[in-house]
Design a protein around this motif. Structure first.
Motif, PDB file in Angstrom:
ATOM      1  N   THR B 100       3.967   3.644  -2.396  1.00 26.77           N
ATOM      2  CA  THR B 100       2.626   3.183  -2.749  1.00 26.77           C
ATOM      3  C   THR B 100       2.701   2.302  -3.991  1.00 26.77           C
ATOM      4  O   THR B 100       3.721   2.211  -4.648  1.00 26.77           O
ATOM      5  N   THR B 104      -0.973   3.778  -8.524  1.00 23.99           N
ATOM      6  CA  THR B 104      -1.376   5.070  -7.989  1.00 23.99           C
ATOM      7  C   THR B 104      -1.160   6.129  -9.053  1.00 23.99           C
ATOM      8  O   THR B 104      -0.035   6.512  -9.330  1.00 23.99           O
ATOM      9  N   ASP B 113      -4.575   4.989  -0.532  1.00 24.23           N
ATOM     10  CA  ASP B 113      -3.470   4.205   0.000  1.00 24.23           C
ATOM     11  C   ASP B 113      -3.195   4.560   1.457  1.00 24.23           C
ATOM     12  O   ASP B 113      -2.937   3.690   2.290  1.00 24.23           O
TER      13      ASP B 113
END
Lengths: 442, 826
Positions: B100, B104, B113
């Protein structure tokens, strides 16, 4: 069967004294309003033609308790004293010794249960059971069930109180708002495993935070599987250790047992500072009576009163539609359904009575229609009058052809009179009152 | 007919592949500095990476497709997945790593995501990358789908495990109160509980009672962080961009929202095991749970996720099966211990309740207790390691002491003669180019090269992340390195390459999440009993005077609840003084009077111990007092009846031995056994009477009669109150301290004794020591705790009782040997 229950208890006589509190019954107005000069004691209102007081008394007697301290307002004393010494009751309660005590207070400013109890503390020598005069227990809930819970708990870790809460599913048939609402359940938290009452919601808490219930984490740590419910009502039956009175003496500010004292006592169970301060370990036991175990109710408001009358004759033993008292005369072509009629009533011709409670000495003239009404002692209903869901004070007179609906009919209170009486408003208040009281003497 | 339709149904069912999503990032930094170069999910627990345990758990649950969401050190995670046995063909598992964005910071971001990736096609299992579980998740999924048929709004099922409030895997710092419908297990309210500052109230919305008049309030559930989610869950995260934590934000938000009208249910697992390694404390407890086989069939000797094979011996000892472990004949391996292959334990070393990785070496005479050693750790001779996590390749040189709660990152060297303060966190200095670690570092640098644009102010962010990127790690390391305390570094020994991480503190201006507050984190730390923190759920019967004052204040207002400082916040005062205060009350003193009389009779008339015990039990039942009071009375009775012999230590010892032999048994027959309390009470009575000099001897006698044993003395000794902390009259405090030091001496002897069964001589020796002190100064012998740190040069500065050590140094040398003591006796 019964003997089996009673005999072992008799060995330990004087273990408990039962303290029965009989109040004014303000929520039962106008039924408990004065009848002329005579007060109508709440304890003596009949439920299925038995005075309300009979129910707790026989409940106490069946559990083998010998001593009863009955506390009533001093104005009610003559009537209650007469009742407990009269033939009808002394026969049934021969084994119980009733000590009748009075306290002085007015109906408007009734003293809290705490102060009443403090006042009579010197008369209570040992453990005691505090119960109201208006508790109608189900046969499946003997008092000995509570006492046994109290006894087993005191062997283990010494509770000082055992309480009893009941579930009440009110009938579908609704009573009008004018009668006042039925008793609202109090949210409580209890521990199912040990049968311990942990938290009683009270108005003060609700005021503080109306959206949320605040539970102490100490409570939840000690009792990690607590249950919260808003289905149960307090029976106001408390089996107490003598020590409760000492605590009460210390907490002089408390007024109501149910709203102040017990919620506080619950907190003592898990708040260690309080424990050290009052040097007691407290546990409040709880006995829960579910609705499907049998009908149980506290008759402290009008809807409950009507319901209690209906239910007592619905017990499986008496599958009868009506209960009609002695010396009552019913004329021809009258129809009585699902009703309780007191003693010495006169019911004329073509009268229709459905789902009503008529107390003693009522006179219903020809062609009257009554539906879902409660008529106080010696109420007179004129011919062809129609009453739907009305309650009358003792001695009230309903005029001929009058049609009333959802009213509390009160003698002293002119404002509560129906529209018809608006014309009468011009007349002096004194006139109306004297009229009605005169007639009610018949 | 029916069979064929059944088959068809089966086929359609099979078409729906059970998907799982693993959030491999921890989104916090509780394992730092162990996690500076490695994500948490790759830390080994019982010698297998956490991620492998998670795969194993999911495979057991019948999951077929797994998405691993990784953020920091993503390449390492990818590599780990590639090398995992689950990636081999034929395992029936499809594992897809998903990297990701760097932004994040929370599980919520990860969920968003997932939504944007659009990988989820049906109901899925959401877990974290640090899960150890043997719960049949398949059954939960089935129930969840069943429920969806009737309740379209049932969106999520959380798996919770029933336990006790104080279960060791139930985190005190981060737990929750669930309000559930007793019939459907629908979760009606979620109340997150933070351990410190203690949460006082759980606030339950009254409105839930309208629809659910009866609810259960559960404070005994372990949240396993296994959620069965419907497809719309990620999209809900997408819609509500402020949801960070799955529990505290998402669940709480959904349940309190008037608009969403979604329902969340709980699945209360009655059987099985599930827990997540969310902090070092749970790392400890879950390791112990695995070793004591609660996770069966996931145990080291079977289904070990790392593919190792271990032999399971009595007492839950696991030794690698390939005959490569070298155990010296005189070493001692305690219960609940796992030793990886090619490890060596030298002569007279002790390893108890610990996990040793592969290629570990424990030097002669060293003690490793309750600790976790990753691969390749070398511990020199005569070291002590307690309650710590030691990263791979760490070298601890001779005579080093690692106190409880230390975290030592990979490749650190400490010692010789070092002494690590409790809860130290060490990592390797960067400039230090140790040959053997070079390659590893290179790997990581490569791995993290892509991850470069991480904001520096990440620190203050909610999503503080232990699995950070190299440059940030670097900047943080730089800062740490810049602020090294030379004096503290000097204590780490001459060969060290370590830097010390500062204890986490709170910057006033900085807004720190309540959960990650250092005080709360202490509840999640390995080896920290946090006994000096005031926790509401300690449920102790203690309270301070100031509080009873506040109590009476609020009594004026009739409701204590309105007072914020009311009872739950009892100070951690030790029990004895409060018990005395409590005993003042009439009821209790009456009871004590009765007990005293009963004991008087028993002693005078020579009742049997059993009869005396029965009498005490009935008395206790009648007056309903705590067991401690009874024990208190019994010990007081015994102690006061021991005559003080004027004519020398030997007869005194005889008198004590005969008294304990005759009546000591009563202490454990009063209805409950609590030897630690026994020692505490003994201390209390000795400290407050003229029998103070006898404390050591009585304790020794109790030990000999098996009324207390070694562990109990240790446990008592570890309590802060045993040192007299919080004892009111300071004169008494001194006496408490003396008793404590006597106990310390005894423990020292236990340590020295190793496995030999010379307990008799030992307690004898102990008694002798006390004699000596008594005959000399009237005080029990006061001696330093440990010989090692006396000899080590830098032991003096930080130790609290250092003054005492130095003042009594002379004492130590005069009473050093048993022989010399004997000479001292009259």
């Amino acid at each position: 069967m019964m003997n089996f229950d009673v005999i072992p208890v008799e060995v330990v006589t004087r273990e408990f004294v039962a303290v029965i509190l009989a109040g004014f019954g303000n929520d039962l107005l106008p039924l408990t309003g004065d009848h002329g000069e005579e007060p109508c004691a709440k304890a003596l209102l009949t439920i299925s033609n038995k005075p309300m007081l009979d129910y707790p008394l026989s409940w106490v007697e069946q559990s083998g308790i010998k001593d009863v301290l009955l506390i009533c307002p001093s104005s009610h004393r003559p009537a209650i004293s007469h009742y407990i010494h009269s033939q009808s009751s002394s026969a049934s309660f021969s084994s119980v010794h009733i000590d009748l005590q009075t306290f002085d207070e007015s109906q408007e400013l009734s003293a809290g249960t705490c102060s009443v109890l403090r006042h009579f503390a010197n008369r209570i020598k040992g453990d005691f059971i505090l119960l109201p005069c208006d508790f109608i227990p189900s046969p499946s809930l003997p008092l000995s069930k509570l006492l046994n819970k109290f006894r087993t708990d005191s062997m283990l870790d010494g509770p000082i109180v055992t309480t009893c809460w009941y579930e009440h599913k009110s009938d579908k048939q609704t009573t009008p708002d004018e009668w006042g609402s039925p008793a609202q359940p109090t949210p409580i938290v209890w521990d199912h495993l040990s049968g311990t009452l942990l938290y009683v919601d009270n108005p003060e808490e609700a005021d503080k935070n109306n959206d949320e219930l605040e539970l102490r984490m100490t409570l939840l740590s000690r009792y990690p599987q607590a249950k919260l419910t808003s289905r149960l009502l307090d029976s106001h039956v408390y089996v107490c250790k003598r020590g409760v009175l000492d605590l009460l003496a210390q907490k002089t500010r408390f007024d109501s047992l149910r709203e102040d004292f017990f919620p506080w006592l619950c907190k003592v169970q898990y708040q260690s500072t309080k424990q050290t301060k009052y040097a007691t370990s407290v546990r409040i036991g709880i006995v829960i009576h579910r609705a499907d175990e049998g009908f149980t109710v506290r008759v402290n408001n009008l809807p409950a009163y009507l319901e209690a009358n209906r239910h007592v004759y619905e017990t499986p033993q008496f599958v009868v539609d009506n209960s009609i008292g002695d010396f009552t005369r019913v004329e021809e072509k009258s129809m009585i359904k699902k009703s309780t009629i007191g003693k010495h009533c006169v019911i004329g011709k073509m009268v229709k009575i459905v789902g009503c409670v008529l107390l003693d000495h009522c006179v219903i003239s020809d062609g009257a229609k009554l539906d879902g009404c409660i008529l106080g002692n010696s109420t007179i209903v004129g011919s062809k009058a129609e009453l739907i869901r009305c309650v009358t004070q003792a001695g009230y007179e309903v005029k001929e052809n009058e049609s009333l609906r959802n009213e509390k009919l009160d003698i002293s209170d002119w404002a509560a009179q129906p529209e018809d009486s608006e014309g009468d408003m011009e007349g002096s208040t004194g006139e109306g009152e004297s009229d009605e009281s005169d007639e009610s003497d018949d | 007919m029916s069979s064929s339709t059944g088959k068809e149904k089966l086929i359609t069912d099979e078409e729906e592949v059970l998907q799982a999503v693993i959030l491999a990032d921890s989104f916090n930094k509780r394992f730092k500095p162990l996690t500076t170069h490695k994500p948490r999910c790759l830390l080994p627990i019982c010698n297998a990476p956490l991620l492998d345990w998670t795969f194993e758990s999911l495979a057991l649950a019948g999951v077929q497709e797994i998405f691993v969401i990784c953020r920091s050190h993503a390449e390492l995670v990818k590599a780990a997945i590639k090398n995992s046995k689950w990636s081999k063909p034929g395992t029936g598992l499809k594992i897809v790593p998903i990297v990701t964005a760097k932004e994040t910071f929370t599980p919520g971001d990860a969920m968003r995501d997932i939504y944007t990736h659009g990988i989820i096609t049906s109901d899925f299992v959401l877990v974290t990358g640090d899960l150890v579980s043997n719960i049949r998740i398949g059954e939960v999924v089935r129930q969840h789908k069943e429920r969806r048929k009737t309740d379209k709004d049932a969106m999520m099922t959380m798996v919770v495990k029933q336990s006790g409030v104080n279960h060791r895997t139930r985190s005190k710092g981060d737990s929750a109160v669930f309000v559930l419908d007793p019939e459907t297990s629908q979760c009606l309210h979620y109340e997150a509980v933070t351990g410190y500052p203690p949460k006082k109230y759980a606030r339950i919305p009254r409105e839930i009672l309208n629809e659910h008049p009866e609810v259960d309030i559960r404070n005994d559930l372990i949240d396993c962080s296994i959620d069965i989610c419907s497809v719309e869950v990620p999209s809900l995260f997408q819609d509500n961009f402020d949801y960070g934590d799955i529990r505290r934000d998402f669940v709480h938000g959904v349940l309190t929202s008037d608009l969403l009208m979604k329902n969340i249910y709980c699945y209360i697992a009655k059987e099985g095991y599930a827990a997540r390694v969310k902090d070092t404390r749970s790392f400890d407890s879950i390791s112990k749970d695995i070793l004591s086989r609660w996770t069966f069939p996931l145990v080291p000797d079977d289904n070990h996720p790392g593919g190792h094979s271990y032999e399971h011996l009595r007492g839950n000892k696991y030794i690698a099966k390939d005959n490569s472990v070298i155990l010296s004949r005189t070493c001692k391996i305690g219960n609940n211990t796992l030793i990886g292959s090619k490890s060596q334990i030298a002569d007279n070393a002790q390893v108890t309740a610990s996990v040793l990785g592969q290629r570990c070496t424990v030097g002669a005479g060293s003690i490793v207790r309750n600790s976790y050693l990753f691969d390749g750790v070398v511990i020199g001779p005569n070291c002590v390691v307690e309650h710590s996590i030691i990263g791979s390749g760490v070298q601890i040189k001779e005579r080093t002491r690692v106190e409880r709660g230390c975290l030592i990152a990979d490749g650190v060297v400490v010692g010789p003669h070092a002494r690590l303060a409790p809860f130290s966190r060490l990592s390797k200095r960067r400039s230090d180019g140790d040959e053997d670690d070079e390659d590893e570092d290179d790997d990581q640098e490569q791995a993290d090269e892509e991850d470069e644009e991480d904001e520096e102010d990440n620190e203050s962010d909610d999503g503080d992340d232990e699995d950070e990127d190299e440059d940030e790690v670097d900047s943080e390391l730089e800062e740490v390195e810049a602020n090294q305390d030379a004096e503290a570094l000097a204590k780490l020994g001459s060969d060290t390459n370590a830097i010390i991480w500062p204890p986490s503190t709170v910057n006033e201006d900085e807004e720190v999440d309540e959960l990650e507050h250092p005080d709360n984190q202490r509840l999640m730390r390995i080896g920290d009993n946090a006994s000096d923190l005031v926790l509401s759920d300690a449920g102790s019967v203690t309270s301070s005077e100031s509080e009873s004052e506040s109590d009476s204040d609020s009594d004026g207002e009739r409701f204590e609840g309105s007072n914020p400082s009311s009872s739950t916040t009892s100070l951690p005062l030790s029990t004895p003084s409060n018990l005395v205060a409590q005993a003042d009350s009439a009821a209790i003193s009456e009871f004590q009077q009765e007990v005293k009389q009963s004991l008087d009779r028993a002693f005078a008339e020579g009742h049997s111990v059993d009869n005396a015990a029965v009498e005490l039990k009935t008395l206790r039942m009648a007056s309903n007092v705590s067991l401690r009071l009874v024990r208190d009375a019994v010990i007081a009775g015994i102690v006061s009846r021991i005559k003080i012999m004027g004519d020398g230590a030997i007869s005194q010892r005889k008198e004590i031995a005969s008294m304990i032999a005759r009546w000591g048994g009563l202490i454990d027959k009063i209805g409950g056994v609590d030897p630690v309390e026994t020692v505490e009470l003994l201390q209390e009575h000795c400290a407050s009477s003229d029998r103070l000099p006898l404390f050591g001897q009585i304790l020794a006698a109790l030990y000999q009669d098996d009324i207390v044993d070694e562990d109990d003395i240790r446990a008592w000794h570890a309590k802060p109150e045993s040192q007299g902390e919080g004892v009111k009259p300071t004169s008494l405090q001194e006496n408490y301290k003396k008793c404590w030091v006597t106990g310390a001496h005894m423990i020292k002897q236990f340590d020295e004794q190793d496995s030999d069964e010379e307990s008799e001589e030992e307690s004898e020796a102990d008694a002798d020591d006390d004699d000596d002190g008594e005959s000399g100064t009237g005080n029990p012998a006061v001696k330093p705790l440990e010989r090692e740190h006396n000899s080590s040069k830098d032991a003096s500065s930080s130790e609290e009782d250092s003054s005492e050590e130095t003042s009594n140094e002379g004492d130590e040398y005069s009473t050093g040997e048993d022989g010399s003591e004997q000479d001292d006796l009259p």
